[in-house]
Every structure is written in C-alpha cells, then in structure tokens.
Design a protein around this motif. Structure first.
Motif, PDB file in Angstrom:
ATOM      1  N   SER A 143       0.836  -1.200   0.000  1.00  0.00           N
ATOM      2  CA  SER A 143       0.000   0.000   0.000  1.00  0.00           C
ATOM      3  C   SER A 143       0.870   1.249   0.000  1.00  0.00           C
ATOM      4  O   SER A 143       1.825   1.344   0.774  1.00  0.00           O
ATOM      5  CB  SER A 143      -0.925   0.002   1.214  1.00  0.00           C
ATOM      6  N   HIS A 144       0.523   2.196  -0.856  1.00  0.00           N
ATOM      7  CA  HIS A 144       1.233   3.472  -0.951  1.00  0.00           C
ATOM      8  C   HIS A 144       0.201   4.570  -1.151  1.00  0.00           C
ATOM      9  O   HIS A 144      -0.997   4.308  -1.261  1.00  0.00           O
ATOM     10  CB  HIS A 144       2.218   3.443  -2.118  1.00  0.00           C
ATOM     11  N   VAL A 145       0.660   5.810  -1.189  1.00  0.00           N
ATOM     12  CA  VAL A 145      -0.224   6.918  -1.536  1.00  0.00           C
ATOM     13  C   VAL A 145       0.410   7.736  -2.649  1.00  0.00           C
ATOM     14  O   VAL A 145       1.632   7.703  -2.855  1.00  0.00           O
ATOM     15  CB  VAL A 145      -0.527   7.839  -0.330  1.00  0.00           C
ATOM     16  N   SER A 146      -0.435   8.456  -3.377  1.00  0.00           N
ATOM     17  CA  SER A 146       0.022   9.358  -4.428  1.00  0.00           C
ATOM     18  C   SER A 146      -0.628  10.717  -4.218  1.00  0.00           C
ATOM     19  O   SER A 146      -1.836  10.799  -3.975  1.00  0.00           O
ATOM     20  CB  SER A 146      -0.354   8.805  -5.812  1.00  0.00           C
ATOM     21  N   LEU A 147       0.178  11.762  -4.326  1.00  0.00           N
ATOM     22  CA  LEU A 147      -0.338  13.121  -4.257  1.00  0.00           C
ATOM     23  C   LEU A 147      -0.512  13.729  -5.640  1.00  0.00           C
ATOM     24  O   LEU A 147      -1.361  14.587  -5.837  1.00  0.00           O
ATOM     25  CB  LEU A 147       0.609  14.008  -3.445  1.00  0.00           C
ATOM     26  N   VAL A 148       0.301  13.293  -6.604  1.00  0.00           N
ATOM     27  CA  VAL A 148       0.270  13.882  -7.945  1.00  0.00           C
ATOM     28  C   VAL A 148      -0.274  12.878  -8.958  1.00  0.00           C
ATOM     29  O   VAL A 148      -1.405  12.987  -9.407  1.00  0.00           O
ATOM     30  CB  VAL A 148       1.663  14.379  -8.363  1.00  0.00           C
ATOM     31  N   MET A 149       0.521  11.884  -9.318  1.00  0.00           N
ATOM     32  CA  MET A 149       0.021  10.838 -10.216  1.00  0.00           C
ATOM     33  C   MET A 149       0.911   9.607 -10.128  1.00  0.00           C
ATOM     34  O   MET A 149       2.103   9.693  -9.843  1.00  0.00           O
ATOM     35  CB  MET A 149      -0.104  11.325 -11.657  1.00  0.00           C
ATOM     36  N   ALA A 150       0.260   8.467 -10.375  1.00  0.00           N
ATOM     37  CA  ALA A 150       0.959   7.185 -10.440  1.00  0.00           C
ATOM     38  C   ALA A 150       0.784   6.627 -11.845  1.00  0.00           C
ATOM     39  O   ALA A 150      -0.258   6.834 -12.476  1.00  0.00           O
ATOM     40  CB  ALA A 150       0.390   6.211  -9.404  1.00  0.00           C
ATOM     41  N   GLY A 151       1.805   5.932 -12.341  1.00  0.00           N
ATOM     42  CA  GLY A 151       1.732   5.442 -13.706  1.00  0.00           C
ATOM     43  C   GLY A 151       2.349   4.070 -13.870  1.00  0.00           C
ATOM     44  O   GLY A 151       3.311   3.707 -13.180  1.00  0.00           O
ATOM     45  N   ILE A 152       1.793   3.307 -14.804  1.00  0.00           N
ATOM     46  CA  ILE A 152       2.310   2.003 -15.178  1.00  0.00           C
ATOM     47  C   ILE A 152       2.647   2.043 -16.658  1.00  0.00           C
ATOM     48  O   ILE A 152       1.815   2.448 -17.480  1.00  0.00           O
ATOM     49  CB  ILE A 152       1.273   0.890 -14.910  1.00  0.00           C
ATOM     50  N   GLY A 153       3.882   1.662 -17.000  1.00  0.00           N
ATOM     51  CA  GLY A 153       4.260   1.641 -18.402  1.00  0.00           C
ATOM     52  C   GLY A 153       5.455   2.502 -18.702  1.00  0.00           C
ATOM     53  O   GLY A 153       6.410   2.567 -17.926  1.00  0.00           O
ATOM     54  N   ILE A 154       5.397   3.228 -19.826  1.00  0.00           N
ATOM     55  CA  ILE A 154       6.577   3.915 -20.329  1.00  0.00           C
ATOM     56  C   ILE A 154       7.027   5.038 -19.401  1.00  0.00           C
ATOM     57  O   ILE A 154       8.228   5.318 -19.278  1.00  0.00           O
ATOM     58  CB  ILE A 154       6.329   4.462 -21.750  1.00  0.00           C
ATOM     59  N   ASP A 155       6.097   5.704 -18.709  1.00  0.00           N
ATOM     60  CA  ASP A 155       6.508   6.764 -17.796  1.00  0.00           C
ATOM     61  C   ASP A 155       7.334   6.199 -16.648  1.00  0.00           C
ATOM     62  O   ASP A 155       8.312   6.800 -16.209  1.00  0.00           O
ATOM     63  CB  ASP A 155       5.283   7.516 -17.266  1.00  0.00           C
ATOM     64  N   ALA A 156       6.927   5.015 -16.157  1.00  0.00           N
ATOM     65  CA  ALA A 156       7.679   4.369 -15.081  1.00  0.00           C
ATOM     66  C   ALA A 156       9.044   3.890 -15.583  1.00  0.00           C
ATOM     67  O   ALA A 156      10.053   4.016 -14.876  1.00  0.00           O
ATOM     68  CB  ALA A 156       6.883   3.203 -14.514  1.00  0.00           C
ATOM     69  N   ALA A 157       9.086   3.355 -16.802  1.00  0.00           N
ATOM     70  CA  ALA A 157      10.366   2.919 -17.377  1.00  0.00           C
ATOM     71  C   ALA A 157      11.301   4.107 -17.574  1.00  0.00           C
ATOM     72  O   ALA A 157      12.510   4.012 -17.349  1.00  0.00           O
ATOM     73  CB  ALA A 157      10.115   2.208 -18.700  1.00  0.00           C
ATOM     74  N   MET A 158      10.725   5.239 -17.976  1.00  0.00           N
ATOM     75  CA  MET A 158      11.515   6.455 -18.167  1.00  0.00           C
ATOM     76  C   MET A 158      12.157   6.889 -16.850  1.00  0.00           C
ATOM     77  O   MET A 158      13.348   7.211 -16.798  1.00  0.00           O
ATOM     78  CB  MET A 158      10.615   7.567 -18.696  1.00  0.00           C
ATOM     79  N   ILE A 159      11.373   6.876 -15.774  1.00  0.00           N
ATOM     80  CA  ILE A 159      11.897   7.294 -14.467  1.00  0.00           C
ATOM     81  C   ILE A 159      12.953   6.318 -13.973  1.00  0.00           C
ATOM     82  O   ILE A 159      13.986   6.709 -13.426  1.00  0.00           O
ATOM     83  CB  ILE A 159      10.734   7.437 -13.473  1.00  0.00           C
TER      84      ILE A 159
END
Length: 328
Positions: A143-159
């Motif tokens: 369990s986690h929280v997000s204040l801005v946005m969470a993403g699955i896919g290319i944005d996560a790979a980019m980070i």
C-alpha cells in the motif's frame, strides 16, 4: 522551557538529510518561529527505510501543531501519508528535483525562505490523496499513496532509466533525456481497467496513469480537468500506434490542453474538429478504479519515484484527508 514556550504552538520539521541547504533552512525556520510566535521546532531526519511516514506519526505523537516536510516529492508524499486524517497542517519546503506537488500548489520551488514563510503563515487547504494498492508478480500486496500521479508503463520505465548524475546537474530535464531514450524501445502492453463510474475497458497501451493533479514540470498540463480537492481521480490512457501518435499526444498536452481549452472559443473549436475525441489519449474519472496487466508485469512509478514491477493495482481517492498550507 519557559511558561511562554509551553503555551506557544510548535512545529516539527521532517527533513531529508541528503539535501543541500539545510543550514539556511534552519535559519529560515528560526526566523519564522520568532515572527509567528512558535516555540523552537522539533527536527526529525528521514531515513532510507522510512522517507517520512513514521516521522510524521512521531510528530503527531509529540503533539505538534504543524508539520513541515523539507525534501523532494518522496519525502512530501510519505509525510502526507503519516498525516492523513489528523487535521494537523502540512507545510512544504521543496528541495528536491521535480517538486511536482509543490508546483501544482504554487509553492515557491526556488526560494526555500518564502516556502518556509508559507508553511508557518499560509492559508490552509484540505486536499485529496490517492491510496494505491499494488500487486507484485509474486502475489504480495503493498500500500502506498500518491499526491500527484501514479503510472504504469513507459513513464515508469523512463523514471527508472533516468541518469542520476544528469538529474543532479539539470534537475527534472533529465527526465526528458530518459523519455527520448525510452520511447523508441518501448513496447505496448495489454491492460484491463475501469473506474467505479465507467465500464470495463480492454486496451493495448503504452502507459496508464492515475492522476490527482494535472501539471508536470515545464508547465505541461497532462490532465486539464484534474483538481486536487474534487473528490475524484483521473485516469489517462496513452495508446499511440506509432511515432505519429506520440506527436499527436504531444500536441494535445502542449497546445490543446495548455492553450485551446483555456477559452470558450478554443473549446468550441476542439468540439467542432473532434480534437477532444482522438484515441491516442483517453480520459476517464471516478472515485476508485482497478488496473490488471494481461499476461505479464510492468514497471510502476508514484509521484516520480520508481516502485518496481506490478501485475495489478487498485486505486481510490481519500477526499480532503490532508490539510496543506498554501498561498492566498
């Protein structure tokens, strides 16, 4: 402690000890304490194992009247998680790279002294938090929280592939370098997703994001209708078929969202030309939702931090659960 100190409000400053400028931060906090009639603050360091949640709970246990998070998005997110539902206000002193949450709330990101003043004397705004439960490939849940946005896919790979040394030198612009390297080699994947307000959808996507706020660094407005206190989360599905599809997405966020949607005439133009109905990026909204990856796992990011790989995620909005000090 004097009688005056005992009656005065007290803050806790939760800070990331790896960040620079902590000496000037202490001086700015000391001045704010004097101006606002606060007793000397409680200073608490974050750690690698706990970037702020446990420290926020310790601060609540100490009976403080204000908690100031000094660090990047990871510190702010974790401290906010520890403060959820407490009513104790959260002040922000952004000293990270992206500072997405602070940017969306118009907190000064290049002037820690001004940010400290806002933390001690700003107005209070109750904001939403997105609770995120992810399923790992081994079936375990986190369990986690997000204040801005969470993403699955290319944005996560980019980070995950951002060069840390470049990030230290140029800040969030390092993500642009990582994105230019990630897009050509990215492979779409299949997901099943839905929000509580919509029907079940199946799609072949490059990325699926759950947003609480709309702006990215560089004033890029990815989700124009996202509001931090509307009691909703926004789901954005990016599904370009080719390089031209990515150009259409780029045009949408830099021209349609940032310019045309700001005026009634621009919105009428989009309605007439079908600009808001293109399938490269699909938007939906609700109070909760679920995402399942079909036949594999993908990387996930939360507020610009990598969080490994997942096979599924459940999200829900926790409305008005954190009180943040902001400008008027």
């Amino acid at each position: 402690m004097t009688t005056t100190d005992a009656a005065a409000p007290r803050a806790a400053v939760i800070f990331n000890p790896t960040k620079s400028g902590l000496g000037s931060l202490r001086a700015a906090v000391s001045r704010a304490e004097d101006l606002q009639g606060f007793a000397p603050s409680l200073w608490i360091e974050t750690s690698v194992d706990d970037p702020g949640r446990g420290m926020a709970q310790a601060a609540l246990g100490a009976g403080v009247d204000l908690v100031v998070a000094a660090g990047g998005d990871g510190t702010v997110r974790s401290v906010a998680d520890g403060l959820r539902g407490s009513g104790v206000p959260l002040g922000l002193v952004p000293i990270g790279t992206g500072n997405l949450f602070a940017r969306n709330l118009a907190i000064p990101v290049n002037d820690p002294t001004d940010a400290v003043i806002l933390a001690f004397a700003g107005d209070e705004r109750a904001v939403d938090v997105v609770a995120v439960e992810v399923t790992r490939p081994d079936g375990s849940l986190e369990s986690h929280v997000s204040l801005v946005m969470a993403g699955i896919g290319i944005d996560a790979a980019m980070i995950a592939n951002t060069n840390p040394e470049l990030k230290k030198r140029v800040g969030w612009l390092a993500y642009v370098d990582a994105g230019l390297r990630a897009i050509p080699v990215s492979k779409p994947f299949r997901v099943v997703y839905r929000t509580d307000a919509g029907r079940l959808m199946r799609s072949r996507v490059s990325s699926i994001l759950v947003a609480n706020l709309g702006y990215l660094p560089g004033n890029i407005e990815l989700v124009p209708d996202a509001e931090i206190d509307d009691g909703n989360l926004d789901v954005v599905v990016l599904q370009p078929r080719n390089a031209f599809g990515w150009l259409l997405i780029w045009r949408k966020v830099t021209w349609e969202n940032a310019v045309l949607r700001k005026t009634s005439l621009g919105r009428q133009f989009l309605d007439l030309t079908g600009g808001g109905r293109r399938r490269e990026s699909v938007y939906s909204r609700g109070r909760s939702g679920g995402i399942e990856i079909d036949g594999g796992s993908e990387e996930v990011e939360i507020d610009g931090d990598e969080f490994g790989t997942v096979v599924a995620a459940r999200v829900r909005v926790d409305p008005a659960s954190v009180v943040v000090r902001v400008g008027r």
